[in-house]
Design an enzyme around this catalytic site. Structure first.
Site, PDB file in Angstrom:
ATOM      1  N   THR A  11       0.817  -1.226   0.000  1.00  0.00           N
ATOM      2  CA  THR A  11       0.000   0.000   0.000  1.00  0.00           C
ATOM      3  C   THR A  11       0.851   1.277   0.000  1.00  0.00           C
ATOM      4  O   THR A  11       0.330   2.375  -0.066  1.00  0.00           O
ATOM      5  CB  THR A  11      -0.911   0.034   1.250  1.00  0.00           C
ATOM      6  OG1 THR A  11      -0.060   0.004   2.417  1.00  0.00           O
ATOM      7  CG2 THR A  11      -1.862  -1.153   1.258  1.00  0.00           C
ATOM      8  N   CYS A 130      17.280   5.762  -3.441  1.00  0.00           N
ATOM      9  CA  CYS A 130      16.768   6.337  -4.701  1.00  0.00           C
ATOM     10  C   CYS A 130      17.707   7.386  -5.284  1.00  0.00           C
ATOM     11  O   CYS A 130      17.824   7.499  -6.506  1.00  0.00           O
ATOM     12  CB  CYS A 130      15.379   6.921  -4.506  1.00  0.00           C
ATOM     13  SG  CYS A 130      15.170   7.859  -3.021  1.00  0.00           S
ATOM     14  N   GLY A 161       9.737  10.725  -1.479  1.00  0.00           N
ATOM     15  CA  GLY A 161      10.780   9.858  -0.920  1.00  0.00           C
ATOM     16  C   GLY A 161      10.537   9.556   0.552  1.00  0.00           C
ATOM     17  O   GLY A 161      11.027   8.549   1.067  1.00  0.00           O
ATOM     18  N   LYS A 216      24.597   7.251   2.866  1.00  0.00           N
ATOM     19  CA  LYS A 216      24.139   6.185   1.943  1.00  0.00           C
ATOM     20  C   LYS A 216      24.729   6.402   0.555  1.00  0.00           C
ATOM     21  O   LYS A 216      25.182   5.484  -0.106  1.00  0.00           O
ATOM     22  CB  LYS A 216      22.602   6.172   1.846  1.00  0.00           C
ATOM     23  CG  LYS A 216      21.888   5.610   3.055  1.00  0.00           C
ATOM     24  CD  LYS A 216      20.372   5.814   2.919  1.00  0.00           C
ATOM     25  CE  LYS A 216      19.632   5.440   4.187  1.00  0.00           C
ATOM     26  NZ  LYS A 216      18.183   5.762   4.104  1.00  0.00           N
ATOM     27  N   HIS A 244      13.636  13.289  -8.030  1.00  0.00           N
ATOM     28  CA  HIS A 244      14.823  13.759  -7.316  1.00  0.00           C
ATOM     29  C   HIS A 244      15.820  14.349  -8.322  1.00  0.00           C
ATOM     30  O   HIS A 244      16.155  13.694  -9.323  1.00  0.00           O
ATOM     31  CB  HIS A 244      15.527  12.604  -6.607  1.00  0.00           C
ATOM     32  CG  HIS A 244      14.871  12.138  -5.332  1.00  0.00           C
ATOM     33  ND1 HIS A 244      13.738  12.700  -4.798  1.00  0.00           N
ATOM     34  CD2 HIS A 244      15.223  11.115  -4.506  1.00  0.00           C
ATOM     35  CE1 HIS A 244      13.404  12.062  -3.680  1.00  0.00           C
ATOM     36  NE2 HIS A 244      14.288  11.089  -3.474  1.00  0.00           N
TER      37      HIS A 244
HETATM   38  C1  2RA Z   1      14.222   9.840   0.570  1.00  0.00           C
HETATM   39  N1  2RA Z   1      15.998   8.485  -0.368  1.00  0.00           N
HETATM   40  O1  2RA Z   1      14.189  10.451  -0.503  1.00  0.00           O
HETATM   41  C2  2RA Z   1      15.061   8.586   0.731  1.00  0.00           C
HETATM   42  C3  2RA Z   1      14.211   7.364   0.887  1.00  0.00           C
HETATM   43  N2  2RA Z   1      13.377   7.123  -0.211  1.00  0.00           N
HETATM   44  O2  2RA Z   1      13.577  10.195   1.580  1.00  0.00           O
END
Ligand code: 2RA
Length: 345
Positions: A11, A130, A161, A216, A244
């Site tokens: 979901t 991402c 995100g 990360k 992004h």
């Molecule tokens: C964000 N990369 O954009 C992280 C997790 N999706 O918040």
């Protein structure tokens, strides 16, 4: 003959996108299950023209499926992924839980496909963050051409995100500014509407001043591309719903000018170059939303470095940044005949 697939976290933003992309890519599915937490049992999600009702994670028999796409957060993945792997299914996990585990391959198919051969230790394959996925699809061909020494990346990350509630927060705050009056920030430390927040995820407690998101990018670049690349990242949340953007400055070990770089990027897998030095001659998150490719624009020499280049990278963070990359990993497993369909009673 298709596979028996389960999507855990059905979901959520990414879970729903996983169903869309399985359908759009016509991944060979014989049977598919939507799996969610107890509170979401019965919620309906769509898979093509079918409606699936969510089933309870705690009650589901994972020995009845071949492949599990998981996007349910790190805690759920830590609790369940190894159990599911031992039951015989292959887990492709979108959380950060397993990315740095030496027994778990971290994969972007355009970047390090051969690393997937090591999945059988835990039957788990990790999907990258991402921001890292889109970034490395663009950096990999340039690194192969002129070996990257250092990158400085500033991200402009959309609220999707952080999840659906963050999208609702942006919407409510935006209405609040004009109509309903200010609403208290919930998902972020400060107002996100008409603002930018130089913090994605929480701060590390190692004295670096970095956030987990920034670490990360560095750790995942080292694991998937090259451990010697110096990475300096600053991650910023912006009032955008999906997509992004990343402003990337690259220092190479050897010469690579803007024209060579543009030609290389134009031929590279998973990328689309839109780069005209005129009003609107670039891609924005708005145009990247819903698309598969990672887009590269603003390609130009950086004369302040001996071998320097700056580029703009933008992609749909729910697609290439998450669900699309996960399904492409599944396709890679399928193409290499690595999904063993066990006879299941
Ligand atoms: C964000 N990369 O954009 C992280 C997790 N999706 O918040």
């Amino acid at each position: 003959m298709g596979y028996r697939v389960a999507v855990v976290g059905a979901t959520g933003n990414v879970g729903r996108e996983m169903f869309n992309i399985l359908e759009e890519l016509n991944f060979p599915v014989d049977k598919i299950h939507a799996i969610a937490s107890r509170k979401s049992i019965g919620i309906e999600v769509s898979f093509g023209d079918r409606i699936l009702k969510c089933e309870d994670l705690a009650q589901f028999d994972f020995s009845t499926v071949d492949l599990v796409l998981m996007s349910a957060g790190g805690a759920v993945s830590k609790e369940w992924s190894e159990k599911i792997g031992r039951a015989g299914a292959i887990v492709i996990d979108n959380s950060s839980a397993w990315r740095m585990d030496p027994d778990v391959p971290l994969i972007v198919p355009e970047v390090n496909p051969d690393a997937i051969e090591g999945f059988a230790k835990k039957n788990i394959i990790a999907n990258p963050n991402c921001t890292t996925a889109g970034l490395l699809v663009a950096l990999k061909p340039l690194h192969d051409a002129a070996k990257i020494k250092r990158i400085v990346v500033s991200t402009y990350q959309s609220v999707s995100g952080t999840g659906k509630e963050a999208m609702d927060e942006l919407w409510d705050q935006t209405k609040g500014v004009f109509v309903l009056g200010p609403s208290e920030p919930k998902k972020y430390p400060k107002q996100i509407a008409f603002n930018v927040i130089p913090q994605c995820d929480s701060f590390l407690e190692d004295g670096s001043g970095d956030t987990k998101e920034e670490r990360k990018i560095a750790d995942e670049t080292h694991k998937m591309l090259d451990p010697d690349i110096k990475v300096s990242a600053t991650c910023v949340r912006v009032p955008v719903f999906v997509g992004h953007g990343e402003a990337v400055n690259i220092e190479f070990h050897s010469a690579l000018d803007e024209d060579e770089a543009r030609d290389i990027l134009r031929e590279a897998p998973g990328l689309m170059v839109v780069d005209k030095r005129e009003d609107g001659g670039y891609v924005t998150p708005k145009e990247a939303q819903g698309e598969f490719p990672v887009f590269v624009s603003r390609i130009r020499n950086d004369p302040t470095l001996e071998h320097g280049l700056s580029i703009w990278v933008v992609s749909d963070n729910l697609r290439k940044g998450a669900a699309l990359n996960a399904v492409q990993i599944a396709e890679l497993l399928h193409e290499r005949g690595l999904i063993k369909q066990r006879a299941i009673a």
